[in-house]
Enzyme design. Structure first.
Site, short mmCIF file in Angstrom:
data_model
loop_
_atom_site.label_atom_id
_atom_site.label_comp_id
_atom_site.label_asym_id
_atom_site.label_seq_id
_atom_site.Cartn_x
_atom_site.Cartn_y
_atom_site.Cartn_z
N GLU A 76 117.64 53.10 20.08
CA GLU A 76 117.23 54.36 20.69
C GLU A 76 116.34 54.03 21.87
O GLU A 76 115.31 53.34 21.73
CB GLU A 76 116.49 55.27 19.71
CG GLU A 76 116.10 56.58 20.37
CD GLU A 76 115.71 57.70 19.41
OE1 GLU A 76 115.16 58.71 19.89
OE2 GLU A 76 115.96 57.56 18.20
N GLU A 100 110.25 52.06 23.76
CA GLU A 100 109.42 53.11 24.34
C GLU A 100 108.22 52.45 25.03
O GLU A 100 107.48 51.71 24.38
CB GLU A 100 108.94 54.06 23.24
CG GLU A 100 107.94 55.10 23.68
CD GLU A 100 108.51 56.04 24.74
OE1 GLU A 100 107.95 56.05 25.86
OE2 GLU A 100 109.52 56.71 24.47
N ASP A 116 109.56 48.37 28.53
CA ASP A 116 110.75 48.81 29.26
C ASP A 116 112.00 48.31 28.56
O ASP A 116 112.13 47.12 28.25
CB ASP A 116 110.68 48.27 30.69
CG ASP A 116 111.72 48.88 31.61
OD1 ASP A 116 112.92 48.79 31.29
OD2 ASP A 116 111.34 49.42 32.66
N ASP A 153 113.06 61.66 30.69
CA ASP A 153 112.38 62.36 31.77
C ASP A 153 113.40 62.67 32.87
O ASP A 153 114.04 61.75 33.39
CB ASP A 153 111.25 61.49 32.32
CG ASP A 153 110.31 62.26 33.23
OD1 ASP A 153 110.79 63.14 33.98
OD2 ASP A 153 109.10 61.99 33.20
N LYS A 172 113.25 66.52 40.96
CA LYS A 172 113.27 66.55 42.42
C LYS A 172 114.18 65.45 42.96
O LYS A 172 114.13 64.32 42.49
CB LYS A 172 111.86 66.40 42.98
CG LYS A 172 110.94 67.56 42.61
CD LYS A 172 109.56 67.38 43.21
CE LYS A 172 108.65 68.55 42.84
NZ LYS A 172 107.28 68.40 43.38
N ARG A 196 110.57 68.20 17.76
CA ARG A 196 109.67 69.22 18.30
C ARG A 196 109.77 69.30 19.82
O ARG A 196 109.69 70.39 20.39
CB ARG A 196 108.23 68.93 17.87
CG ARG A 196 107.96 69.20 16.38
CD ARG A 196 106.57 68.76 16.00
NE ARG A 196 106.44 67.30 16.11
CZ ARG A 196 105.28 66.67 15.94
NH1 ARG A 196 104.18 67.34 15.68
NH2 ARG A 196 105.23 65.34 16.05
N GLU A 236 112.40 68.72 21.68
CA GLU A 236 113.63 69.44 22.02
C GLU A 236 113.46 70.94 21.84
O GLU A 236 113.96 71.73 22.64
CB GLU A 236 114.77 68.92 21.15
CG GLU A 236 116.10 69.58 21.40
CD GLU A 236 117.18 69.12 20.43
OE1 GLU A 236 118.19 69.82 20.28
OE2 GLU A 236 117.01 68.04 19.82
#
Length: 222
Positions: free
Chosen positions: A56, A81, A108, A130, A134, A203, A205
Protein backbone atom coordinates in the site's frame (compact mmCIF):
# COMPACT_ATOMS: atom_id res chain seq x y z
CA UNK A 1 15.84 -4.10 -11.15
CA UNK A 2 15.81 -0.42 -12.05
CA UNK A 3 19.14 1.33 -11.48
CA UNK A 4 18.38 4.97 -12.21
CA UNK A 5 15.90 6.99 -10.20
CA UNK A 6 15.22 10.73 -10.10
CA UNK A 7 16.12 12.64 -6.96
CA UNK A 8 13.63 11.94 -4.20
CA UNK A 9 11.65 14.83 -2.83
CA UNK A 10 8.82 14.94 -0.32
CA UNK A 11 6.30 17.75 -0.71
CA UNK A 12 4.50 19.13 2.30
CA UNK A 13 5.42 18.52 5.91
CA UNK A 14 6.87 15.23 7.11
CA UNK A 15 5.45 15.94 10.56
CA UNK A 16 2.36 18.11 10.95
CA UNK A 17 1.69 17.97 14.69
CA UNK A 18 3.00 16.52 17.91
CA UNK A 19 2.81 12.73 18.05
CA UNK A 20 0.89 11.36 21.03
CA UNK A 21 3.07 9.77 23.71
CA UNK A 22 1.81 6.23 23.17
CA UNK A 23 2.37 6.47 19.43
CA UNK A 24 5.78 8.06 19.97
CA UNK A 25 6.73 5.08 22.13
CA UNK A 26 5.68 2.70 19.33
CA UNK A 27 7.90 4.65 16.93
CA UNK A 28 10.81 3.73 19.21
CA UNK A 29 9.84 0.12 19.93
CA UNK A 30 7.52 -1.37 17.29
CA UNK A 31 8.70 0.45 14.18
CA UNK A 32 12.29 -0.86 14.29
CA UNK A 33 10.92 -4.40 14.59
CA UNK A 34 8.66 -4.18 11.54
CA UNK A 35 10.53 -1.69 9.35
CA UNK A 36 11.26 -2.91 5.82
CA UNK A 37 14.96 -3.72 5.25
CA UNK A 38 17.25 -0.89 4.22
CA UNK A 39 18.96 -2.85 1.45
CA UNK A 40 17.75 -5.05 -1.44
CA UNK A 41 15.31 -7.71 -0.29
CA UNK A 42 12.70 -10.15 -1.52
CA UNK A 43 9.34 -9.47 0.18
CA UNK A 44 8.76 -13.20 0.60
CA UNK A 45 11.86 -13.45 2.79
CA UNK A 46 10.13 -11.21 5.34
CA UNK A 47 7.31 -13.75 5.77
CA UNK A 48 8.26 -17.07 4.13
CA UNK A 49 4.86 -18.68 4.72
CA UNK A 50 2.92 -15.79 3.10
CA UNK A 51 0.66 -16.75 0.20
CA UNK A 52 0.98 -13.28 -1.36
CA UNK A 53 2.79 -9.96 -0.85
CA UNK A 54 0.89 -6.68 -1.11
CA UNK A 55 2.00 -3.04 -1.07
CA UNK A 56 0.00 0.00 0.00
CA UNK A 57 1.50 3.29 -1.16
CA UNK A 58 0.73 6.27 1.06
CA UNK A 59 -1.28 4.49 3.76
CA UNK A 60 -2.27 7.69 5.57
CA UNK A 61 -3.36 6.78 9.09
CA UNK A 62 -3.08 3.07 8.37
CA UNK A 63 -6.76 2.15 8.74
CA UNK A 64 -7.07 0.46 5.36
CA UNK A 65 -3.71 -1.26 5.60
CA UNK A 66 -4.42 -2.69 9.05
CA UNK A 67 -7.91 -3.83 8.08
CA UNK A 68 -6.66 -5.63 4.98
CA UNK A 69 -3.87 -7.28 6.99
CA UNK A 70 -6.36 -8.40 9.65
CA UNK A 71 -8.64 -9.91 7.00
CA UNK A 72 -5.76 -11.77 5.37
CA UNK A 73 -3.22 -12.94 7.96
CA UNK A 74 -1.76 -15.19 5.25
CA UNK A 75 -0.69 -12.14 3.22
CA UNK A 76 2.36 -9.98 3.86
CA UNK A 77 1.25 -6.34 3.69
CA UNK A 78 3.97 -3.72 3.19
CA UNK A 79 3.03 -0.09 3.68
CA UNK A 80 4.97 2.98 2.53
CA UNK A 81 4.30 6.41 4.04
CA UNK A 82 6.74 9.33 4.43
CA UNK A 83 4.74 11.30 7.00
CA UNK A 84 5.56 10.57 10.62
CA UNK A 85 2.07 11.25 11.94
CA UNK A 86 0.59 8.67 9.58
CA UNK A 87 3.25 6.12 10.48
CA UNK A 88 2.61 6.70 14.18
CA UNK A 89 -1.14 6.24 13.68
CA UNK A 90 -0.60 3.05 11.68
CA UNK A 91 1.61 1.62 14.41
CA UNK A 92 -1.22 2.07 16.88
CA UNK A 93 -3.58 0.08 14.62
CA UNK A 94 -0.96 -2.62 14.13
CA UNK A 95 -0.26 -2.83 17.86
CA UNK A 96 -3.90 -2.83 18.96
CA UNK A 97 -4.83 -5.58 16.50
CA UNK A 98 -1.72 -7.64 17.18
CA UNK A 99 -0.89 -7.85 13.49
CA UNK A 100 2.14 -9.97 12.62
CA UNK A 101 1.96 -9.65 8.83
CA UNK A 102 2.67 -5.93 8.32
CA UNK A 103 5.98 -4.28 7.45
CA UNK A 104 6.45 -0.53 7.16
CA UNK A 105 8.67 1.71 5.06
CA UNK A 106 8.62 5.15 6.67
CA UNK A 107 9.84 7.04 3.63
CA UNK A 108 9.39 7.62 -0.09
CA UNK A 109 7.98 4.55 -1.82
CA UNK A 110 10.41 4.95 -4.72
CA UNK A 111 13.23 4.14 -2.33
CA UNK A 112 11.43 0.93 -1.39
CA UNK A 113 10.60 -0.09 -4.95
CA UNK A 114 14.23 0.31 -5.98
CA UNK A 115 15.17 -2.38 -3.44
CA UNK A 116 12.76 -5.14 -4.42
CA UNK A 117 13.08 -7.54 -7.37
CA UNK A 118 10.97 -7.86 -10.49
CA UNK A 119 7.61 -9.62 -10.20
CA UNK A 120 7.68 -9.82 -6.41
CA UNK A 121 4.22 -8.44 -5.52
CA UNK A 122 0.71 -9.68 -6.14
CA UNK A 123 -1.13 -6.48 -5.31
CA UNK A 124 -0.68 -2.70 -4.97
CA UNK A 125 -3.02 -0.09 -3.48
CA UNK A 126 -2.82 3.66 -4.14
CA UNK A 127 -5.81 5.14 -2.33
CA UNK A 128 -6.68 8.83 -2.27
CA UNK A 129 -3.20 10.28 -2.78
CA UNK A 130 -2.67 14.04 -2.51
CA UNK A 131 -4.30 15.37 -5.72
CA UNK A 132 -2.24 18.56 -6.10
CA UNK A 133 -5.18 19.99 -8.09
CA UNK A 134 -3.49 23.13 -9.47
CA UNK A 135 -1.98 22.53 -12.90
CA UNK A 136 1.35 24.01 -11.92
CA UNK A 137 1.61 21.42 -9.13
CA UNK A 138 0.83 18.34 -11.24
CA UNK A 139 4.51 17.46 -11.32
CA UNK A 140 4.23 16.87 -7.57
CA UNK A 141 1.64 14.12 -7.97
CA UNK A 142 2.77 10.73 -6.77
CA UNK A 143 1.54 8.94 -9.85
CA UNK A 144 3.79 9.72 -12.80
CA UNK A 145 4.71 7.64 -15.83
CA UNK A 146 7.96 6.46 -14.26
CA UNK A 147 6.19 5.22 -11.13
CA UNK A 148 3.61 3.38 -13.23
CA UNK A 149 6.43 1.64 -15.09
CA UNK A 150 8.15 0.73 -11.83
CA UNK A 151 4.93 -0.74 -10.44
CA UNK A 152 4.54 -2.82 -13.59
CA UNK A 153 8.06 -4.12 -12.97
CA UNK A 154 7.46 -5.24 -9.38
CA UNK A 155 3.99 -6.72 -9.95
CA UNK A 156 3.73 -10.33 -11.01
CA UNK A 157 1.85 -11.24 -14.18
CA UNK A 158 -1.86 -11.09 -13.31
CA UNK A 159 -0.93 -8.89 -10.36
CA UNK A 160 -3.55 -6.31 -9.42
CA UNK A 161 -3.39 -2.58 -8.77
CA UNK A 162 -6.14 -0.39 -7.30
CA UNK A 163 -6.16 3.39 -7.57
CA UNK A 164 -8.85 5.50 -5.91
CA UNK A 165 -9.44 9.24 -5.85
CA UNK A 166 -12.24 11.75 -5.32
CA UNK A 167 -10.67 14.33 -7.65
CA UNK A 168 -11.96 13.94 -11.20
CA UNK A 169 -8.86 15.38 -12.88
CA UNK A 170 -6.58 13.02 -10.97
CA UNK A 171 -8.77 10.07 -11.99
CA UNK A 172 -8.34 10.99 -15.66
CA UNK A 173 -4.62 11.63 -15.13
CA UNK A 174 -4.12 8.25 -13.48
CA UNK A 175 -6.22 6.33 -15.97
CA UNK A 176 -4.02 7.69 -18.78
CA UNK A 177 -0.75 6.76 -17.06
CA UNK A 178 -1.74 3.44 -15.55
CA UNK A 179 -3.59 2.44 -18.70
CA UNK A 180 -0.27 2.36 -20.58
CA UNK A 181 1.24 -0.16 -18.17
CA UNK A 182 -1.81 -2.18 -17.08
CA UNK A 183 -5.22 -3.34 -18.27
CA UNK A 184 -8.19 -1.55 -16.74
CA UNK A 185 -10.76 -4.17 -15.71
CA UNK A 186 -13.95 -2.06 -15.68
CA UNK A 187 -16.81 -3.28 -17.85
CA UNK A 188 -19.65 -1.05 -16.61
CA UNK A 189 -19.95 2.30 -14.77
CA UNK A 190 -20.65 0.67 -11.40
CA UNK A 191 -17.23 -0.97 -11.63
CA UNK A 192 -15.64 2.39 -10.92
CA UNK A 193 -18.50 4.16 -9.16
CA UNK A 194 -19.11 1.59 -6.44
CA UNK A 195 -16.53 0.59 -3.82
CA UNK A 196 -15.12 -2.88 -4.61
CA UNK A 197 -16.34 -5.68 -2.36
CA UNK A 198 -13.03 -5.88 -0.51
CA UNK A 199 -12.57 -2.12 -0.08
CA UNK A 200 -12.22 -0.68 3.42
CA UNK A 201 -13.63 2.84 3.79
CA UNK A 202 -11.53 5.13 5.98
CA UNK A 203 -12.37 8.27 7.92
CA UNK A 204 -10.38 10.32 5.41
CA UNK A 205 -12.46 8.98 2.53
CA UNK A 206 -15.69 9.75 4.38
CA UNK A 207 -14.74 13.43 4.60
CA UNK A 208 -15.33 13.76 0.82
CA UNK A 209 -12.71 16.46 0.37
CA UNK A 210 -12.53 16.11 -3.41
CA UNK A 211 -14.66 17.43 -6.25
CA UNK A 212 -16.42 14.16 -7.12
CA UNK A 213 -17.66 10.95 -5.55
CA UNK A 214 -14.88 8.40 -4.96
CA UNK A 215 -13.77 6.59 -8.11
CA UNK A 216 -12.13 3.17 -7.95
CA UNK A 217 -9.91 2.00 -10.79
CA UNK A 218 -8.80 -1.65 -10.74
CA UNK A 219 -6.04 -2.80 -13.07
CA UNK A 220 -4.30 -6.07 -13.94
CA UNK A 221 -0.77 -6.57 -15.18
CA UNK A 222 -1.07 -8.86 -18.20
Amino acid sequence: MSEHHPPLRSYGRLKSRAIKPRQAALMETLLPAIRAPGGPFDPRALMPDATEAWLEIGFGGGEHMAAQAARRPDVLVIGAEPFQNGVASALRHIDEQGLQNVRVHDGDVRELLARIPDASLERVFILFPDPWPKARHHKRRLLQADLAAELARVLKPRGRLRFASDWSDYVDWSLERLGKAFRWTAERPDDWRMPPADHVTTRYEEKRLGDCAPVFLDFIRD
